[in-house]
Motif scaffolding. Sequence first.
Motif, mmCIF file in Angstrom:
data_model
loop_
_atom_site.group_PDB
_atom_site.id
_atom_site.type_symbol
_atom_site.label_atom_id
_atom_site.label_comp_id
_atom_site.label_asym_id
_atom_site.label_seq_id
_atom_site.Cartn_x
_atom_site.Cartn_y
_atom_site.Cartn_z
ATOM 1 N N CYS A 1 -4.007 4.904 -7.916
ATOM 2 C CA CYS A 1 -2.941 5.200 -6.963
ATOM 3 C C CYS A 1 -2.670 3.916 -6.206
ATOM 4 O O CYS A 1 -3.596 3.275 -5.739
ATOM 5 N N ARG A 2 -1.398 3.546 -6.117
ATOM 6 C CA ARG A 2 -1.071 2.277 -5.465
ATOM 7 C C ARG A 2 -0.534 2.463 -4.064
ATOM 8 O O ARG A 2 -0.066 1.527 -3.455
ATOM 9 N N CYS A 3 -0.490 3.685 -3.530
ATOM 10 C CA CYS A 3 0.061 3.776 -2.176
ATOM 11 C C CYS A 3 -0.648 4.738 -1.233
ATOM 12 O O CYS A 3 -0.765 4.442 -0.055
ATOM 13 N N THR A 4 -1.147 5.878 -1.692
ATOM 14 C CA THR A 4 -1.710 6.833 -0.734
ATOM 15 C C THR A 4 -3.013 6.340 -0.134
ATOM 16 O O THR A 4 -3.296 6.555 1.036
ATOM 17 N N GLN B 1 1.584 10.344 -1.631
ATOM 18 C CA GLN B 1 2.607 9.774 -0.767
ATOM 19 C C GLN B 1 3.895 9.685 -1.586
ATOM 20 O O GLN B 1 4.760 10.532 -1.502
ATOM 21 N N CYS B 2 4.012 8.670 -2.479
ATOM 22 C CA CYS B 2 5.233 8.598 -3.288
ATOM 23 C C CYS B 2 5.195 9.591 -4.439
ATOM 24 O O CYS B 2 6.223 10.002 -4.948
ATOM 25 N N GLY B 3 3.984 9.958 -4.876
ATOM 26 C CA GLY B 3 3.862 10.964 -5.930
ATOM 27 C C GLY B 3 3.887 10.439 -7.350
ATOM 28 O O GLY B 3 3.746 11.206 -8.291
ATOM 29 N N CYS C 1 1.720 8.665 -9.074
ATOM 30 C CA CYS C 1 0.451 8.808 -9.799
ATOM 31 C C CYS C 1 -0.014 10.258 -9.853
ATOM 32 O O CYS C 1 -0.957 10.582 -10.567
HETATM 33 S S1 FES Z 1 1.037 8.461 -4.388
HETATM 34 FE FE1 FES Z 1 2.151 6.636 -4.711
HETATM 35 S S2 FES Z 1 0.984 5.683 -6.295
HETATM 36 FE FE2 FES Z 1 -0.237 7.315 -5.733
#
Ligand code: FES
Lengths: 160, 291
Positions: free
Chosen positions: A136-139, A100-102, A104
């Motif tokens: 990973c903190r978001c995907t 998602q944010c990339g 990690c």
């Molecule tokens: S893609 Fe955002 S922390 Fe893993």
Amino acid sequence: MADVEVEIRVNGQPRRASVEPRRTLADFLREQCGLTGTHLGCEHGVCGACTVLVDGDAVRSCLVFAVQAEGAEVTTIEGIGAPDELSPVQAAFRDHHGLQCGFCTPGFVVSVTAFLRDHPNPTDDEIRDGLSGNLCRCTGYQGILAAVRAAAAGAQATTG
Amino acid sequence: MKPAPFDYHVPESVDDAVGLLASLGDTAKLLAGGQSLVPMLALRLAVFEHLVDLRRVEELRGIERRNGSLWVGAGTRQAVIEASDEVRAAAPLLAQATPLIGHFQIRNRGTVGGSLAHADSAAEYPAVALTLDAELEAQSPRGRRTIPATEFFTGVWSTALDEDELLLGVLLPVWEGRCGFAIEELARRHGDFALAGATVAVELDCDDRVARCAIGLLGLDSVPRRGSAAETAAVGRAIHELDPQEIGRAAVAELDNVPADLHAPADYRRRVGAEMVSRAWTRAVEEAGRG
Ligand code: FES
Ligand SMILES: Cc1cc2nc3c(=O)[nH]c(=O)nc-3n(C[C@H](O)[C@H](O)[C@H](O)COP(=O)(O)OP(=O)(O)OC[C@H]3O[C@@H](n4cnc5c(N)ncnc54)[C@H](O)[C@@H]3O)c2cc1C
Ligand code: FES
């Protein structure tokens, strides 16, 4: 506190520099080589964002000093694929919403690249075990899991 | 999150490394895989003026049979131990414990010597060494000596090694006969240090009685511990007479310094410890019974 001359091959290219012994390999790659694909999250070995290959082994580059990598062959995310030429693991992450944010992602891709080389036909349990060292903190992990499954299956299909 | 400055030394031999430790004194620290030391430096929990890197000291690496024991050089990486057939055959408990250490990226660099010298009470290798009555070989300017595992672990992150002493390797006695081994632990997430865990080694005689056994406990004190009362109670008894749950309770009964923190109160850890002993006992006895 004397600086030390090091020569490290990074993505096939020799890089020579004078470094403070306390400089981590991660900082060497980012600041001395300008390879900012290697990310730093925790800087104490927990998150896996900084994972690179040293002589083929996936390691935390925040827990290796550049002086320790003297003479080694280092592969970073930049050496694994390019924007117009994604590696199979990178392509699988894109196709399966593995990021998602990339932030990690470089660490995951490097870890998974080494993991699939050593476990070409992994079970789901093995995949989870292999991913446990990267946070990973978001995907969310399901997309990442699907990407690894797909990359493994793709590699199986091409090697027959 | 950056370590304080230090000078870097890369000796080629044990003698040179020990010489450096002797001349630099307590401002120097050995660096092996860096998987415990570097986080401590980064968090500035530790500061040293000199790091002595062991990466070029070949004599510290290797896995080989020596008389009735398996010798593992202190500088041998956990990943090498994990892949070793020799370890699987001669020290099954060490083989079973290794994949539980952190993640594969950690095991690619972490060494057995670093793990033993770091001496975290929740770590796997110290408990394995204690369970198998291992001997630790060390060298200092005063010569070489062998330290029994029972005397090696002295407190939180502290050992019987002197400041100028280097760990050369560990000798793990090989158990022959109808033996079984198991390690069980509870960790919040795979790869985390365990909240509590247990190791069991058991040998049965031909009548399915316990000929000898050893129970190790990890994460249940400031040092790894043995469940000695439970061991003594089990020896000589037929396995079908022994209740694994009871062995678990007996193994943790003597503990009087169970850690408590945000993750788990002492009472919970103790109960988890008893359950881990019980599960490890069951698995180890099953394996021994097949032999
Ligand atoms: S893609 Fe955002 S922390 Fe893993
Ligand atoms: C994310 C993460 C998760 C982890 N999870 C676990 C886990 O679940 N279980 C576990 O057991 N460990 C775990 N570890 C720690 C890991 O096993 C370390 O590798 C190990 O504790 C230390 O080994 P090292 O070779 O990296 O030693 P280093 O970090 O280099 O050194 C550790 C200590 O040992 C000393 N030392 C090293 N070699 C010698 C020697 N030959 N003689 C005398 N002293 C020496 C050093 O001076 C230092 O004090 C984890 C680490 C990380 C970063
Ligand atoms: S930055 Fe290296 S593990 Fe988090």
